[in-house]
Design a protein around this motif. Structure first.
Motif, PDB file in Angstrom:
ATOM      1  N   GLY A 229      -1.861  -2.266  -2.655  1.00  0.00           N
ATOM      2  CA  GLY A 229      -1.519  -3.290  -1.681  1.00  0.00           C
ATOM      3  C   GLY A 229      -0.222  -3.950  -2.113  1.00  0.00           C
TER       4      GLY A 229
ATOM      5  N   TYR B  59      -3.785   0.583   1.457  1.00  0.00           N
ATOM      6  CA  TYR B  59      -4.948   0.086   2.188  1.00  0.00           C
ATOM      7  C   TYR B  59      -4.627  -1.140   3.035  1.00  0.00           C
ATOM      8  N   ASP B  60      -3.446  -1.758   2.828  1.00  0.00           N
ATOM      9  CA  ASP B  60      -3.096  -2.951   3.605  1.00  0.00           C
ATOM     10  C   ASP B  60      -2.121  -2.640   4.744  1.00  0.00           C
TER      11      ASP B  60
ATOM     12  N   ASN C  73       0.953  -1.932   4.654  1.00  0.00           N
ATOM     13  CA  ASN C  73       2.339  -2.329   4.407  1.00  0.00           C
ATOM     14  C   ASN C  73       3.050  -1.226   3.631  1.00  0.00           C
TER      15      ASN C  73
ATOM     16  N   HIS D 157      -5.740   1.345   6.980  1.00  0.00           N
ATOM     17  CA  HIS D 157      -6.127  -0.044   6.769  1.00  0.00           C
ATOM     18  C   HIS D 157      -7.537  -0.167   6.202  1.00  0.00           C
ATOM     19  N   ASN D 158      -7.644  -0.997   5.138  1.00  0.00           N
ATOM     20  CA  ASN D 158      -8.932  -1.385   4.555  1.00  0.00           C
ATOM     21  C   ASN D 158      -9.836  -0.206   4.209  1.00  0.00           C
TER      22      ASN D 158
ATOM     23  N   THR E   4      -8.837  -7.339  -4.107  1.00  0.00           N
ATOM     24  CA  THR E   4      -7.912  -7.491  -2.978  1.00  0.00           C
ATOM     25  C   THR E   4      -8.440  -6.831  -1.711  1.00  0.00           C
TER      26      THR E   4
ATOM     27  N   SER F  93      -7.799 -11.606   2.104  1.00  0.00           N
ATOM     28  CA  SER F  93      -6.447 -11.989   2.503  1.00  0.00           C
ATOM     29  C   SER F  93      -5.591 -12.422   1.325  1.00  0.00           C
TER      30      SER F  93
END
Length: 407
Positions: free
Chosen positions: A120, A146-147, A149, A168-169, A330, A334
């Protein structure tokens, strides 16, 4: 009468001459039939030898690929000539075109190793430190974002050399099951499947691998600095007096660890935050990962079955090359704080995500355990290779039988 006798004599002579002729013809055919048999045997030999050579080549170049694994029948490839089939792949980047500079940069590597991490953006600095260490040893790097970005990593010089996958996630085991298939990573001698929150100031991947190879570890991990947070098993703690260890001794608690211990968590065990797999061990471990159980709880206790032999010898913890586990949570949250404050959670009237993740992990642990027990019971040909677990199973069955008889 004389005419009759002469006729019979003549017929007998004719039969005799015919039999002699047939016999002679057969005798003349024997060399020809022998030649035919030799030719047929030679053809059979060449065909069998060719098939054996093809099998040997397949096992060498495609060691972990089978059509059974792919879920596709053999007939689906019948339309292709065998020599064109490419059953494996890798994660090495290829240039779009060849230039003089790109040709000069190409070097023959004596070995290939892979570092794969879920990352992340909040852990960018720590990940950069880890990657720099591994790049110095010519590792291939794959990052699982996983985020979501990805843009935030573009300013790092090595970013274009790495493989980036975004979802994501999702967890480390979710990514590994989908993107590290044995046929994809069969080129790599060792696969490091690490978390992003490891301090590597005292760790050197080259020295680590030299120890792993010399001791024959198929599954290993670097020891954890005693000052690490999130230490769950004593076997993972660094022993300052050793280069590596295979077992731990502990007389405290319900689990007694001694020389007689034959399995986790006393020996044959590594934890999930920093495992290192040989090529063969990963082929087994990938099949152990359950597609829908993404947190991986309970799997560490069974990894010893993938050690390609005696887990008390083939699984080890390296003490001289150790890491600091920071235990930063994490995923699903958030922030990158270690522990969310309960009062702040209540004030925001939001769901405690970490508690929900832990609850889901516990459910998955129970599901995994039930699946293992069901698989052991259902596979009549499978024999547990480790005596201690066989004895526990026998004692458990006897106990259940006595309990049922007393009811």
């Amino acid at each position: 009468m004389k005419a009759s006798k002469s006729w019979r004599s003549l017929m007998m002579k004719q039969h005799l001459l015919f039999d002699v002729g047939v016999c002679g013809a057969k005798m003349r055919q024997l060399p020809f039939m022998g030649v035919v048999c030799i030719i047929m045997l030679f053809i059979i030999y060449r065909t069998t030898n060719y098939q054996h050579q093809q099998t040997e080549m397949d096992s060498k170049f495609y060691p972990f690929y089978t059509l059974k694994d792919s879920g596709v029948g053999t007939s689906s490839l019948n339309a292709l000539p065998h020599g064109i089939i490419e059953a494996k792949s890798d994660l090495e980047l290829k240039p779009l075109w060849a230039t003089s500079s790109s040709k000069s940069e190409v070097s023959v590597r004596s070995s290939y190793n892979l570092l794969a991490m879920p990352v992340g953006i909040k852990q960018k600095q720590n990940v950069d430190t880890i990657v720099q260490k591994f790049l110095s040893e010519n590792f291939t790097i794959i990052l699982f974002h996983y985020d979501g970005n990805l843009d935030g990593w573009r300013d790092l010089a090595w970013s274009r050399e790495a493989i980036h996958i975004v979802a994501h996630n999702q967890t480390k085991w979710w990514f590994a099951k989908r993107f590290l298939h044995p046929a994809i990573v069969s080129i790599y001698d060792y696969i490091f499947l690490w978390d992003e929150d490891l301090g590597v100031e005292k760790f050197h991947p080259g020295r680590y691998l030299r120890i792993v190879k010399s001791e024959g570890f198929e599954i290993s991990q670097p020891a954890l600095d005693p000052n690490s947070t999130g230490i769950h098993h004593r076997i993972t703690i660094r022993n300052r007096m050793k280069r590596f260890h295979r077992r731990v001794y502990d007389a405290r608690g319900s689990t007694k660890c001694s020389d007689a211990s034959e399995g986790p968590p006393c020996t044959g065990f590594v934890e999930g935050m920093a495992p290192v797999f040989s090529r063969s061990a990963w082929h087994c471990a990938w099949h152990l990962i359950q597609n829908d159980l993404v947190h991986g709880w309970g799997m560490d206790m069974k990894l010893g079955y993938c050690a390609q032999g005696d887990r008390t010898k083939k699984v080890g913890v390296v003490d001289s090359e150790y890491v600091v586990h920071q235990s930063i949570q994490t995923l699903g949250g958030s922030s990158a704080r270690k522990v969310p404050k309960l009062e702040e959670t209540v004030k925001r009237h939001t769901v405690d995500v970490r508690s929900e993740i832990r609850r889901q992990s516990t459910i998955e642990l129970q599901t995994f355990t039930e699946r293992w027990e069901r698989a052991v019971k259902g596979d009549k040909r499978w024999v547990d290779p480790f005596p201690s677990t066989r004895r526990r199973k026998v004692r458990r069955n006897r106990s259940n039988s006595r309990r049922q008889s007393n009811v």
